[in-house]
Motif scaffolding. Structure first.
Motif, PDB file in Angstrom:
ATOM      1  N   ARG A 198     -54.563 -59.331  30.920  1.00  0.00           N
ATOM      2  CA  ARG A 198     -55.042 -60.990  31.288  1.00  0.00           C
ATOM      3  C   ARG A 198     -56.658 -60.781  32.808  1.00  0.00           C
ATOM      4  O   ARG A 198     -57.422 -60.452  32.652  1.00  0.00           O
ATOM      5  CB  ARG A 198     -54.226 -61.631  31.583  1.00  0.00           C
ATOM      6  N   ILE A 199     -56.043 -60.175  33.534  1.00  0.00           N
ATOM      7  CA  ILE A 199     -56.855 -59.643  34.607  1.00  0.00           C
ATOM      8  C   ILE A 199     -57.845 -58.326  34.507  1.00  0.00           C
ATOM      9  O   ILE A 199     -58.978 -58.780  34.949  1.00  0.00           O
ATOM     10  CB  ILE A 199     -55.709 -59.217  35.831  1.00  0.00           C
ATOM     11  N   ALA A 200     -57.085 -57.511  33.355  1.00  0.00           N
ATOM     12  CA  ALA A 200     -58.536 -56.377  32.779  1.00  0.00           C
ATOM     13  C   ALA A 200     -60.541 -57.218  32.865  1.00  0.00           C
ATOM     14  O   ALA A 200     -60.968 -57.151  32.078  1.00  0.00           O
ATOM     15  CB  ALA A 200     -57.887 -55.795  32.713  1.00  0.00           C
ATOM     16  N   SER A 201     -59.487 -58.224  31.307  1.00  0.00           N
ATOM     17  CA  SER A 201     -60.831 -59.460  31.113  1.00  0.00           C
ATOM     18  C   SER A 201     -62.118 -59.674  32.116  1.00  0.00           C
ATOM     19  O   SER A 201     -62.786 -60.009  31.562  1.00  0.00           O
ATOM     20  CB  SER A 201     -60.440 -60.407  30.147  1.00  0.00           C
ATOM     21  N   ASP A 202     -61.616 -59.737  33.554  1.00  0.00           N
ATOM     22  CA  ASP A 202     -62.515 -60.367  34.655  1.00  0.00           C
ATOM     23  C   ASP A 202     -63.570 -59.564  34.509  1.00  0.00           C
ATOM     24  O   ASP A 202     -63.390 -58.304  34.864  1.00  0.00           O
ATOM     25  CB  ASP A 202     -61.994 -60.754  36.177  1.00  0.00           C
ATOM     26  N   ASP A 203     -64.943 -59.931  34.522  1.00  0.00           N
ATOM     27  CA  ASP A 203     -65.507 -58.868  34.625  1.00  0.00           C
ATOM     28  C   ASP A 203     -66.123 -58.292  36.185  1.00  0.00           C
ATOM     29  O   ASP A 203     -67.104 -57.148  35.751  1.00  0.00           O
ATOM     30  CB  ASP A 203     -67.043 -58.890  33.702  1.00  0.00           C
ATOM     31  N   ARG A 204     -65.210 -58.564  36.691  1.00  0.00           N
ATOM     32  CA  ARG A 204     -65.814 -58.190  38.308  1.00  0.00           C
ATOM     33  C   ARG A 204     -64.978 -56.729  38.738  1.00  0.00           C
ATOM     34  O   ARG A 204     -64.892 -56.793  40.233  1.00  0.00           O
ATOM     35  CB  ARG A 204     -65.895 -59.158  39.432  1.00  0.00           C
ATOM     36  N   ILE A 205     -63.727 -56.434  37.758  1.00  0.00           N
ATOM     37  CA  ILE A 205     -63.167 -55.522  38.294  1.00  0.00           C
ATOM     38  C   ILE A 205     -63.221 -53.865  37.979  1.00  0.00           C
ATOM     39  O   ILE A 205     -64.447 -53.501  37.560  1.00  0.00           O
ATOM     40  CB  ILE A 205     -62.056 -55.715  36.873  1.00  0.00           C
ATOM     41  N   ALA A 206     -63.022 -53.813  39.267  1.00  0.00           N
ATOM     42  CA  ALA A 206     -63.845 -52.517  39.694  1.00  0.00           C
ATOM     43  C   ALA A 206     -62.985 -50.823  39.476  1.00  0.00           C
ATOM     44  O   ALA A 206     -63.598 -49.587  40.086  1.00  0.00           O
ATOM     45  CB  ALA A 206     -65.278 -52.667  40.972  1.00  0.00           C
ATOM     46  N   GLY A 207     -61.795 -50.956  39.864  1.00  0.00           N
ATOM     47  CA  GLY A 207     -61.140 -49.930  39.931  1.00  0.00           C
ATOM     48  C   GLY A 207     -59.784 -50.995  39.761  1.00  0.00           C
ATOM     49  O   GLY A 207     -58.784 -51.980  40.164  1.00  0.00           O
ATOM     50  N   PHE A 208     -58.781 -49.659  38.985  1.00  0.00           N
ATOM     51  CA  PHE A 208     -57.112 -50.255  39.084  1.00  0.00           C
ATOM     52  C   PHE A 208     -56.293 -48.931  39.104  1.00  0.00           C
ATOM     53  O   PHE A 208     -57.128 -47.631  39.006  1.00  0.00           O
ATOM     54  CB  PHE A 208     -57.010 -50.504  37.725  1.00  0.00           C
ATOM     55  N   GLU A 209     -55.588 -48.845  39.709  1.00  0.00           N
ATOM     56  CA  GLU A 209     -54.504 -48.457  39.829  1.00  0.00           C
ATOM     57  C   GLU A 209     -53.169 -47.906  39.661  1.00  0.00           C
ATOM     58  O   GLU A 209     -52.426 -49.551  40.058  1.00  0.00           O
ATOM     59  CB  GLU A 209     -54.585 -47.712  42.224  1.00  0.00           C
ATOM     60  N   VAL A 210     -51.755 -46.948  40.055  1.00  0.00           N
ATOM     61  CA  VAL A 210     -50.531 -47.321  39.212  1.00  0.00           C
ATOM     62  C   VAL A 210     -50.200 -46.361  40.362  1.00  0.00           C
ATOM     63  O   VAL A 210     -50.177 -45.207  40.541  1.00  0.00           O
ATOM     64  CB  VAL A 210     -50.526 -46.659  37.787  1.00  0.00           C
ATOM     65  N   VAL A 211     -49.687 -47.075  41.687  1.00  0.00           N
ATOM     66  CA  VAL A 211     -48.714 -46.357  42.868  1.00  0.00           C
ATOM     67  C   VAL A 211     -46.864 -45.917  42.145  1.00  0.00           C
ATOM     68  O   VAL A 211     -46.495 -46.951  41.701  1.00  0.00           O
ATOM     69  CB  VAL A 211     -48.772 -46.528  43.903  1.00  0.00           C
ATOM     70  N   GLU A 212     -46.601 -45.175  43.239  1.00  0.00           N
ATOM     71  CA  GLU A 212     -45.158 -45.546  43.497  1.00  0.00           C
ATOM     72  C   GLU A 212     -44.704 -44.924  42.270  1.00  0.00           C
ATOM     73  O   GLU A 212     -42.721 -45.392  42.337  1.00  0.00           O
ATOM     74  CB  GLU A 212     -44.636 -46.356  44.218  1.00  0.00           C
ATOM     75  N   CYS A 213     -44.727 -44.234  41.541  1.00  0.00           N
ATOM     76  CA  CYS A 213     -43.828 -43.459  40.604  1.00  0.00           C
ATOM     77  C   CYS A 213     -43.845 -42.352  40.704  1.00  0.00           C
ATOM     78  O   CYS A 213     -44.053 -41.416  40.817  1.00  0.00           O
ATOM     79  CB  CYS A 213     -45.109 -43.632  39.365  1.00  0.00           C
ATOM     80  N   ALA A 214     -42.307 -42.456  40.961  1.00  0.00           N
ATOM     81  CA  ALA A 214     -41.165 -41.186  41.068  1.00  0.00           C
ATOM     82  C   ALA A 214     -40.542 -40.793  40.426  1.00  0.00           C
ATOM     83  O   ALA A 214     -39.416 -40.979  40.194  1.00  0.00           O
ATOM     84  CB  ALA A 214     -40.816 -41.868  42.832  1.00  0.00           C
ATOM     85  N   PRO A 215     -41.194 -39.665  39.426  1.00  0.00           N
ATOM     86  CA  PRO A 215     -39.949 -38.452  38.407  1.00  0.00           C
ATOM     87  C   PRO A 215     -38.668 -38.772  38.715  1.00  0.00           C
ATOM     88  O   PRO A 215     -37.635 -38.615  38.198  1.00  0.00           O
ATOM     89  CB  PRO A 215     -40.657 -37.971  37.942  1.00  0.00           C
ATOM     90  N   HIS A 265     -52.112 -51.532  28.910  1.00  0.00           N
ATOM     91  CA  HIS A 265     -51.945 -53.534  28.831  1.00  0.00           C
ATOM     92  C   HIS A 265     -53.590 -53.481  29.339  1.00  0.00           C
ATOM     93  O   HIS A 265     -53.984 -53.861  28.640  1.00  0.00           O
ATOM     94  CB  HIS A 265     -50.808 -53.786  28.821  1.00  0.00           C
ATOM     95  N   PHE A 266     -53.783 -52.766  30.435  1.00  0.00           N
ATOM     96  CA  PHE A 266     -55.034 -52.711  30.862  1.00  0.00           C
ATOM     97  C   PHE A 266     -56.193 -52.603  30.460  1.00  0.00           C
ATOM     98  O   PHE A 266     -56.762 -53.003  30.328  1.00  0.00           O
ATOM     99  CB  PHE A 266     -54.596 -52.178  32.717  1.00  0.00           C
ATOM    100  N   LEU A 267     -55.837 -51.597  29.332  1.00  0.00           N
ATOM    101  CA  LEU A 267     -57.369 -50.960  29.034  1.00  0.00           C
ATOM    102  C   LEU A 267     -57.727 -51.750  27.592  1.00  0.00           C
ATOM    103  O   LEU A 267     -58.917 -51.874  27.543  1.00  0.00           O
ATOM    104  CB  LEU A 267     -56.572 -49.385  28.720  1.00  0.00           C
ATOM    105  N   SER A 268     -56.565 -52.163  27.486  1.00  0.00           N
ATOM    106  CA  SER A 268     -57.096 -52.804  26.187  1.00  0.00           C
ATOM    107  C   SER A 268     -57.194 -54.134  26.421  1.00  0.00           C
ATOM    108  O   SER A 268     -58.266 -54.903  25.721  1.00  0.00           O
ATOM    109  CB  SER A 268     -55.461 -53.550  25.696  1.00  0.00           C
TER     110      SER A 268
END
Length: 307
Positions: A263-280, A298-301
């Motif tokens: 849902r949020i990715a569909s906002d035309d003001r989105i200028a960047g996205f990150e995924v942090v704190e994935c610690a395998p 899901h974000f990319l979709s």
């Protein structure tokens, strides 16, 4: 200057030619060609500023691995397209401030390409250099999916708990935090965010209406020119994401998170996205990396107006 290491070619683990996965569609790009794509992936293997348990420096490789075998088809929005990999930022040795300056010099060039960067972290201290170049816009708002507010005061050096204090000091207009936990948020930091005009939506604000929660978060940002979105995987319940620095109970479900990201990715003001704190190294059966890769999908979709 810090450089980008060229990405490895993406390949699909499936032998079925009709079984399209991200390994089939993600192309390799450079700064010169990034503008040909809607989104570009960028690795950031760093956890030198984490307050809790380290391990997030291995996040980018795990997220890419899990995304490579993820199918491209969203049932409602169709297949994901126009994604490239820019490679991995070469993080220099030294203190956190030096790392942030070096990373920011690269992220500024990435933002200038016009493609939406998807940063694969890495610890939460990278949020500051990832988003700071966007302060060149007239106004900037941020939506943080996180169990914590991450607006601690910088003392000796920045940490994974200080990025939004740094961004506010540098000119961030407003912040909405979705999924912040009760009893994980100190009074002083909650009061600070309130004084800055920020908004906190705890998990119960999401339950039953994830799309409405996103709309509330975006509404809280007002009419800012650009929006930066951060996903700290500890926003998920500890059962869904054990491989993070600070897993806690009572968090969001993966289903709620995925709905909100599309849902949020569909906002035309989105200028960047990150995924942090994935610690395998802290994960259980790649559960967290798999959730993080699906979150990226899901974000990319949702980019380009998909709902």
């Amino acid at each position: 200057m810090t450089d980008l290491t060229a990405p490895s070619p993406w390949t699909s683990p499936s032998g079925d030619p009709d079984d399209e996965q991200f390994g089939d569609i993600v192309e390799m790009a450079t700064l010169a060609t990034a503008d040909e794509y809607d989104a570009v992936l960028v690795g950031e293997p760093y956890d030198g500023a984490v307050i809790g348990r380290p391990g997030a420096r291995a996040g980018p490789a795990a997220l890419r691995r899990e995304l490579r075998g993820t199918k491209t088809q969203h049932i409602e929005r169709g297949p994901v397209r126009s994604v490239a990999d820019l490679g991995t930022i070469e993080v220099p040795a030294g203190g956190v401030e030096r790392v942030q300056r070096a990373v920011r010099s690269v992220t500024a060039e990435i933002h200038a390409t016009g493609a939406v960067p998807v940063f694969l972290g890495g610890d939460n201290s990278l949020t500051f250099p990832n988003a700071a170049p966007l302060l060149a816009h007239e106004t900037l708002g941020a939506v943080s999916f996180d169990a914590h507010l991450d607006c601690r005061a910088v003392r000796d050096e920045p940490t994974s708990g200080t990025p939004y204090r740094q961004l506010h000091d540098a000119g961030l207009d407003t912040l909405a935090v979705v999924g912040a936990r009760h009893f994980e948020t100190s009074t002083a930091y909650h009061d600070y965010l309130t004084e800055q005009g920020g908004t906190v939506l705890p998990p119960e604000s999401v339950a039953g209406d994830p799309a409405g929660a996103v709309d509330d978060a975006l509404a809280a940002l007002g009419d800012v020119d650009a929006v930066y979105v951060s996903l700290d995987l500890d926003v998920l319940d500890a059962a869904a994401a054990p491989g993070v620095s600070a897993p806690t109970p009572g968090g969001l479900s993966t289903r709620e998170l995925f709905r909100m990201l599309g849902r949020i990715a569909s906002d035309d003001r989105i200028a960047g996205f990150e995924v942090v704190e994935c610690a395998p190294p802290l994960d259980a059966g790649d559960r967290t990396a798999r959730a993080g890769a699906r979150a990226v999908a899901h974000f990319l979709s949702g980019l380009g107006g998909g709902r």
